[in-house]
Scaffold this active site. Structure first.
Site, mmCIF file in Angstrom:
data_model
loop_
_atom_site.group_PDB
_atom_site.id
_atom_site.type_symbol
_atom_site.label_atom_id
_atom_site.label_comp_id
_atom_site.label_asym_id
_atom_site.label_seq_id
_atom_site.Cartn_x
_atom_site.Cartn_y
_atom_site.Cartn_z
ATOM 1 N N LYS A 136 0.824 -1.224 0.000
ATOM 2 C CA LYS A 136 0.000 0.000 0.000
ATOM 3 C C LYS A 136 0.852 1.265 0.000
ATOM 4 O O LYS A 136 0.639 2.172 -0.806
ATOM 5 C CB LYS A 136 -0.924 0.011 1.228
ATOM 6 C CG LYS A 136 -1.941 -1.097 1.277
ATOM 7 C CD LYS A 136 -2.881 -0.942 2.466
ATOM 8 C CE LYS A 136 -2.198 -1.100 3.824
ATOM 9 N NZ LYS A 136 -1.663 -2.460 4.047
ATOM 10 N N ASN A 172 -3.131 6.199 5.812
ATOM 11 C CA ASN A 172 -2.429 5.215 6.628
ATOM 12 C C ASN A 172 -0.921 5.291 6.478
ATOM 13 O O ASN A 172 -0.181 4.675 7.236
ATOM 14 C CB ASN A 172 -2.924 3.806 6.241
ATOM 15 C CG ASN A 172 -2.502 2.751 7.235
ATOM 16 O OD1 ASN A 172 -2.809 2.841 8.421
ATOM 17 N ND2 ASN A 172 -1.786 1.743 6.756
ATOM 18 N N HIS A 222 -4.492 -9.534 10.188
ATOM 19 C CA HIS A 222 -5.356 -8.849 11.163
ATOM 20 C C HIS A 222 -6.661 -9.609 11.424
ATOM 21 O O HIS A 222 -7.699 -8.997 11.691
ATOM 22 C CB HIS A 222 -5.693 -7.423 10.689
ATOM 23 C CG HIS A 222 -4.506 -6.581 10.355
ATOM 24 N ND1 HIS A 222 -3.501 -6.333 11.265
ATOM 25 C CD2 HIS A 222 -4.150 -5.936 9.214
ATOM 26 C CE1 HIS A 222 -2.587 -5.559 10.694
ATOM 27 N NE2 HIS A 222 -2.955 -5.317 9.456
#
Length: 471
Positions: free
Chosen positions: A126, A149, A196
């Site tokens: 990302k 982020n 996650h």
């Protein structure tokens, strides 16, 4: 209708990187703000004092109780949906937003043009993709920034003095979970792998939150041809009329895709008569580093930029101008014909798989905190490339056992130590196993906190150890 914050009782859940800016912005908009925070440490008390001086109420050591009169919660992205605070909010009919949702709602609030968002999510890649995208957009002469982020506040970007033409936005699955209204100009899910799951509860829930990035896209939903799950998310998304599915591939692109032909990045999506024509964008050598997964990142960034109307020359210029962050397949040095490469950022098996695929003959330095991961599939895929392996860290036995099962011929050095000095020994052992033409690759497939403060410190220790070899 824009949300009117004047006089509204808003609870901000969590201090830190997102909570403090959110509390300040909301207070400035006339809301009556209460901040709740689980911790009550020295840092939290300092942040609380700063906010209380502005007139914000702060409640430390109790992040589970819903303050009386709360009309909206704005939460830090990492707070789990199962927290009692959110259960109470649901029972009371109180909406919960993340800081990304708040930023989205505040775009253009002061009468300025609201900059469109080009959004990037995925399990790995990302940050690099968003940085490449921002570099391409800047090369096209656009006012832009890489935000979200990546560590740069979206709230600052939409409420600050700088006006942008477009924003390159990195979004985590946490942030997307709490951003129900987000509607990007165009977006991509780079890849999907288990991550996650303790937060999301299941792989299906994790994928669904990632897929939120496609909801309401206006121009393009960019997916990874090699990862069918990303295309499935596009199929499931409710997008605006005329929004297109655009694939990226390391192979020859079909019409409607970007890909690679004889060392050239080409576009068969944003050209006239894409059945017959392709637009050359850049050479593979323009990608830094030209590892397969980073070429994929570059193609995804190029697709988003092209969706925004950026010319082909800007893609090339942006790729050439881009410098990757440290500890992401960073070439440290060549010593006696052996290359030493730092990919300390490869903290899970999916990232490490991509890293291992970039080299033909590898002495692999791996290990750390496994975070519940298993390594059989990773080792099976990389076995033919491994000259040897040096294992460090608390959960190294899991990797050793996978190597014994699936690559028994690969020599393994198991370092029974977790102190920071182990890295120097690991590099020396790797040097002993390596032959000219090999790559000694730090791609741990694990988190670093058993031995180091973070992956940056782990990578720094590797680079320092390599420098000692060449001294």
């Amino acid at each position: 209708m824009p949300f009117d914050f004047q006089g509204k009782h808003v609870t901000v859940a969590g201090l830190g990187v997102s909570g403090v800016p959110a509390a300040k912005v909301l207070h400035g908009l006339g809301a009556r703000v209460t901040v709740v925070n689980d911790g009550d440490d020295e840092r939290a008390r300092a942040q609380a004092a700063e906010l209380e001086a502005l007139g914000v109420t702060v409640r430390l050591g109790d992040g589970d109780t819903l303050p009386d009169g709360t009309e909206l919660i704005v939460t830090a992205p990492g707070w789990k949906p199962t927290k009692p605070l959110f259960t109470a909010a649901g029972e009371a009919g109180v909406p919960v937003w993340g800081d990304v949702e708040l930023a989205w709602r505040l775009r253009g609030r002061d009468g300025r043009k609201a900059a469109p968002w080009l959004a990037v999510t995925g399990t790995n890649g990302k940050t690099t993709t968003v940085q490449i995208l921002a570099s391409i957009l800047k090369a096209a002469g656009l006012r832009t920034a890489a935000v979200g982020n990546i560590g740069v506040s979206l709230l600052d970007a939409v409420t600050g003095e700088t006006e942008y033409d477009v924003l390159a936005v990195e979004l985590s699955s946490y942030q997307l979970h709490w951003a129900p209204s987000l509607r990007a100009h165009s977006a991509t899910v780079l890849n999907l792998a288990p991550d996650h799951l303790d937060w999301h509860g299941s792989m299906e829930a994790y994928a669904a939150d990632k897929g939120r990035v496609y909801e309401g896209n206006q121009v393009a939903c960019v997916y990874n041809v090699a990862d069918k799950a990303t295309e499935d998310l596009v199929r499931e998304a409710d997008v605006e009329e005329g929004c297109r599915a655009i694939g990226f591939t390391l192979g020859t692109p079909a019409p409607g895709q970007l890909g690679v032909v004889e060392g050239i990045l080409v576009d068969r999506a944003f050209v006239e008569d894409r059945q017959k024509n392709a637009q050359e964008l850049a050479e593979v050598s323009d990608v830094n580093p030209p590892a397969p997964h980073n070429i994929a990142n570059a193609l995804a960034a190029a697709a988003l930029a092209r969706a925004f109307g950026v010319p082909a020359a800007a893609v090339r210029d942006g790729l050439r101008a881009f410098t990757p962050d440290a500890h992401r397949i960073a070439h440290v040095a060549d010593v006696e014909g052996v290359a030493y490469v730092d990919d300390s950022k490869a903290t899970n098996t999916h990232a490490t798989e991509a890293s291992l695929a970039a080299y033909e003959s590898i002495v692999w330095i791996a290990g750390g905190l496994a975070k519940g991961a298993t390594f059989d599939e990773l080792v099976t895929g990389a076995a033919k490339r491994l000259r040897g392996a040096v294992l460090i860290g608390a959960d190294r036995a899991l990797i050793r056992e996978a190597l014994a099962r699936h690559a028994p011929e690969v020599p393994v050095v198991d370092l029974d130590r977790t102190d920071t000095g182990a890295m120097l020994q690991a590099v020396r052992e790797a040097q002993r196993l390596a032959r000219p033409g090999d790559t000694v690759l730090l791609a741990p497939a694990c988190a670093s906190m058993d031995m180091f403060t973070n992956y940056n410190k782990r990578g720094d220790a590797f680079a320092e150890a390599v420098r000692e070899l060449g001294a």
